[in-house]
Design an enzyme around this catalytic site. Structure first.
Site, PDB file in Angstrom:
ATOM      1  N   GLU A 131       0.851  -1.196   0.000  1.00  0.00           N
ATOM      2  CA  GLU A 131       0.000   0.000   0.000  1.00  0.00           C
ATOM      3  C   GLU A 131       0.880   1.236   0.000  1.00  0.00           C
ATOM      4  O   GLU A 131       1.937   1.263   0.647  1.00  0.00           O
ATOM      5  CB  GLU A 131      -0.889   0.008   1.245  1.00  0.00           C
ATOM      6  CG  GLU A 131      -1.713   1.276   1.389  1.00  0.00           C
ATOM      7  CD  GLU A 131      -2.455   1.359   2.700  1.00  0.00           C
ATOM      8  OE1 GLU A 131      -2.942   2.456   3.029  1.00  0.00           O
ATOM      9  OE2 GLU A 131      -2.551   0.340   3.411  1.00  0.00           O
ATOM     10  N   GLU A 157      -2.670  11.815   3.224  1.00  0.00           N
ATOM     11  CA  GLU A 157      -3.418  11.293   4.365  1.00  0.00           C
ATOM     12  C   GLU A 157      -3.187  12.146   5.602  1.00  0.00           C
ATOM     13  O   GLU A 157      -2.095  12.650   5.848  1.00  0.00           O
ATOM     14  CB  GLU A 157      -3.023   9.847   4.657  1.00  0.00           C
ATOM     15  CG  GLU A 157      -3.916   9.180   5.687  1.00  0.00           C
ATOM     16  CD  GLU A 157      -3.679   7.683   5.788  1.00  0.00           C
ATOM     17  OE1 GLU A 157      -4.630   6.982   6.191  1.00  0.00           O
ATOM     18  OE2 GLU A 157      -2.556   7.238   5.491  1.00  0.00           O
TER      19      GLU A 157
END
Length: 337
Positions: free
Chosen positions: A153, A158
């Site tokens: 990932e 974020e």
């Protein structure tokens, strides 16, 4: 993304979540150069406007990060005006519901989309005019393989609550080495960000990954929006490593605007993970792109009390007006090779 539910992954073709991001030691890396410094990349896919409704899929499962959201189908999201194309500027808006009455600790409607096409390597660009902000929010733009954490990932954008700086993180899950090298003698690239953690290996019980915080005050949240948004870039090179940049609207490189990007001309990235310390080819492959906004959950909820936000995260879910600006305004996503 964080707080994986492994049982859910087996049922989802888009390949789901992961991660969790924490702060740790802070360090700065300086040094040598990356490969393909002078390569001009060629556009492979450009997603804008209606493409996010025809070439991406709307995720409707339970949020794997245990967030207080109901992810809506395309039909429901469009009918509730939470996913639409703005006729004025052709931007795609993906929003959290900011009008409905939701009980304390309840679930508020939101949107999560996943690209139908997967990629192994390339230059990934997100141009956004605005990103979701507000206490309890947890927006992200990331890529993930079909099996987490085996296929890896990559968290490009974020953060949570009132966070001011973007957090970039890799999550690996094979026996092949993947770390963020801190030794100046072995670091292959230079970057401007602050190291949060160095071990990229992740599991359902330990999913922090190896993160870097962007030092720019315009890289996330209100700072990003006040700068009229900007561009995030991931250069995924299996032989050299992973590099990530952020550019405020006024500083977007001309070669990127002209669709002839040459990352070697962009200066030091905010984050860089060398292929000498992380086996990129073994740990990251066949990723889809994901754009979403969840509420509270494993990260935003866990850090809420220390974020400067009032009350509790569960209470904030019930405050509809808190989510008026919890929306992505996306100009385009592009992938170059």
């Amino acid at each position: 993304m964080h707080a994986l539910l492994l049982s859910l992954l087996a049922t989802l073709p888009l390949g789901t979540l992961v991660g969790a991001h924490r702060t740790s030691s802070r360090s700065r890396h300086r040094n040598v150069a990356r490969q393909n410094a002078n390569k001009t990349y060629v556009l492979e896919d450009l997603y804008q406007a209606e493409d996010f409704f025809t070439k991406w899929s709307f995720f409707t499962g339970t949020d794997p990060t245990n967030g207080n959201v109901n992810y809506l189908s395309m039909q429901d999201a469009t009918s509730q005006n939470l996913a639409y194309v703005d006729d004025c500027d052709n931007a795609t808006v993906l929003a959290v519901d900011s009008t409905s009455n939701v009980p304390v600790g309840g679930n508020r409607n939101s949107v999560r989309i996943t690209s139908d096409k997967s990629y192994t390597g390339g230059l990934f660009i997100l141009d956004a005019a605005a990103m979701p902000v507000g206490c309890g929010t947890w927006p992200s733009f990331w890529t993930v393989g079909a099996e987490w954490p085996t296929n890896g990932e990559i968290d490009i954008v974020e953060g949570v609550n009132n966070q001011a700086h973007n957090q970039m993180t890799l999550h690996s899950g094979t026996s092949n080495a993947c770390t963020l090298t801190q030794s100046a003698g072995t670091t292959l690239g230079m970057f401007t960000g602050d190291v949060l953690s160095t071990n990229c290996y992740s599991s359902s019980s330990n999913d922090a990954g190896c993160g870097i915080s962007d030092p720019s005050s315009t890289s996330f949240g209100y700072g990003f929006n006040n700068a009229e948004g900007g561009v995030y870039a991931l250069l995924w090179d299996t032989t050299a490593g992973m590099s990530m940049w952020h550019f405020a609207r006024a500083n977007i490189p001309a070669d990127l605007t002209s669709q002839t990007p040459t990352p070697g001309n962009w200066g030091a990235p905010a984050g860089y993970w060398s292929a000498q310390a992380c086996d990129i080819a073994a740990n990251f492959n066949q990723h889809v792109m994901v754009i979403d906004t969840t509420i509270c959950g494993g990260w935003a909820g866990a850090t809420y009390s220390s974020s400067g936000c009032s009350g509790s995260c569960s209470q904030m879910v019930a405050n509809a007006t808190n989510f008026v600006d919890a929306k992505w305004v996306i100009n385009y996503v592009a992938v170059y090779q």
